[in-house]
Scaffold this active site. Sequence first.
Site, PDB file in Angstrom:
ATOM      1  N   ASN A 130      17.670   0.703 -14.174  1.00  0.00           N
ATOM      2  CA  ASN A 130      17.821   2.081 -14.625  1.00  0.00           C
ATOM      3  C   ASN A 130      19.305   2.443 -14.485  1.00  0.00           C
ATOM      4  OD1 ASN A 130      18.304   2.791 -11.906  1.00  0.00           O
ATOM      5  ND2 ASN A 130      16.175   3.438 -11.571  1.00  0.00           N
ATOM      6  N   ASP A 157      15.353  10.102 -21.532  1.00  0.00           N
ATOM      7  CA  ASP A 157      16.262   9.795 -22.646  1.00  0.00           C
ATOM      8  C   ASP A 157      15.963   8.446 -23.288  1.00  0.00           C
ATOM      9  OD1 ASP A 157      17.700  12.198 -22.427  1.00  0.00           O
ATOM     10  OD2 ASP A 157      18.894  11.378 -20.787  1.00  0.00           O
ATOM     11  N   GLY A 192       8.980   2.892 -14.366  1.00  0.00           N
ATOM     12  CA  GLY A 192       9.827   1.721 -14.593  1.00  0.00           C
ATOM     13  C   GLY A 192       9.030   0.426 -14.554  1.00  0.00           C
ATOM     14  N   ASP A 193       8.037   0.366 -13.674  1.00  0.00           N
ATOM     15  CA  ASP A 193       7.200  -0.833 -13.588  1.00  0.00           C
ATOM     16  C   ASP A 193       6.334  -0.973 -14.839  1.00  0.00           C
ATOM     17  OD1 ASP A 193       8.209  -1.424 -11.067  1.00  0.00           O
ATOM     18  OD2 ASP A 193       6.722  -0.164 -10.079  1.00  0.00           O
ATOM     19  N   GLU A 213      12.167  -6.720  -4.391  1.00  0.00           N
ATOM     20  CA  GLU A 213      11.471  -6.288  -3.177  1.00  0.00           C
ATOM     21  C   GLU A 213      10.949  -7.477  -2.379  1.00  0.00           C
ATOM     22  OE1 GLU A 213       9.957  -1.761  -4.123  1.00  0.00           O
ATOM     23  OE2 GLU A 213       8.525  -3.390  -4.423  1.00  0.00           O
ATOM     24  N   MET A 229       0.876  -1.161   0.000  1.00  0.00           N
ATOM     25  CA  MET A 229       0.000   0.000   0.000  1.00  0.00           C
ATOM     26  C   MET A 229       0.921   1.221   0.000  1.00  0.00           C
ATOM     27  SD  MET A 229      -2.993   1.265  -0.165  1.00  0.00           S
ATOM     28  CE  MET A 229      -4.112  -0.081   0.227  1.00  0.00           C
ATOM     29  N   GLY A 232       5.869  -5.517  -7.824  1.00  0.00           N
ATOM     30  CA  GLY A 232       5.186  -6.679  -8.375  1.00  0.00           C
ATOM     31  C   GLY A 232       3.772  -6.348  -8.810  1.00  0.00           C
ATOM     32  N   THR A 292      17.049   1.445 -18.618  1.00  0.00           N
ATOM     33  CA  THR A 292      16.065   2.511 -18.780  1.00  0.00           C
ATOM     34  C   THR A 292      16.691   3.836 -18.349  1.00  0.00           C
ATOM     35  OG1 THR A 292      15.127   2.054 -16.580  1.00  0.00           O
ATOM     36  CG2 THR A 292      14.130   0.948 -18.471  1.00  0.00           C
ATOM     37  N   LYS A 331      -0.133  10.997 -15.635  1.00  0.00           N
ATOM     38  CA  LYS A 331      -1.188  11.036 -14.631  1.00  0.00           C
ATOM     39  C   LYS A 331      -0.602  10.734 -13.260  1.00  0.00           C
ATOM     40  CE  LYS A 331      -4.795   9.496 -17.854  1.00  0.00           C
ATOM     41  NZ  LYS A 331      -5.799   8.447 -18.150  1.00  0.00           N
TER      42      LYS A 331
END
Length: 302
Positions: free
Chosen positions: A183, A224, A251-252, A139, A12, A41, A220, A285
């Site tokens: 990244n 760029d 990234g996810d 994670e 959360m 995840g 990533t 968003k």
Amino acid sequence: MKNIVVVGSLNMDLVLEVNRVPKIGETIKGEEMSYLVGGKGANQAVAASRLGNEVKMIGCVGQDTYGEKILKHLKEEGVNVEGVIKDEAIFSGIATIFKTTNDNSIVVIPGANDFCNKDLIDKNLDIIKSADILITQLEIPLETVEYVLKVSKENDVKTILNPAPATKINKELLKNVDFITPNETEFEIISEKVFNHSNELEEAMVSWQKENISTTLIVTRGKDGASYVEEDTVKTLKSLEVDVVDTTGAGDTFNGALAHGLSHELPIDEAVTFAGTAASLSVTKFGAQIGMPTFEEVKNAH
């Protein structure tokens, strides 16, 4: 419809909107606070689901209000959560996100995510074996990540490792990874180098790729775009130019979209372009999952 399995974290997210991140020992006044379902995840599962894939999630939440909200939300997003267990001994994972105008800082408390163990993987072997592609991150416990990658490889399931939060990764783990998606900061940790210029990053990418030929490296790079190595040369595919509202989850989104592209057997350049477009759209968003695009939105943005 392709079958994508995500093994990873469910949190959360407590999002605090602030003008700037406070310094050590400092108290500042925030602007807004939101409760949003997150965790790498869960985010990647939603990203892949919105693109029209059959997505199954394996992980762990607490038997608490947050856990119930997380599972309810994922079901509403079309994600199969039969592989997610509720552990009454621990609270659900929590991430506190300090959101500023153009970026964010995150503190994660794993909670139930630390109970995502080998036994849970064994209980869901049939789900894993049926996957076209499997995504995992860092994670959850590293030994679980190593185990699920090994099991996937043994069953000819293509794998993506999103190495975040970043840590050193051993060769034994890498041999079971088909695609790795750090990244720039995460790649510094993985390669044990510091990059002051883009040419230093690209030289390190070429060197790393030569040493790890069985794992495709995709770095990533935010606005760029994303880069990978092709015939000892770094190829960078630019991202869309968009008005940035919130970078959380970009990234996810990239990883969920990359899984979509690879599972549909797109060539690497097309898969990376597709993923980059999805990630660009996601930052327009507020919220990690709210901005995640549908397949039609990505297709129309090319």
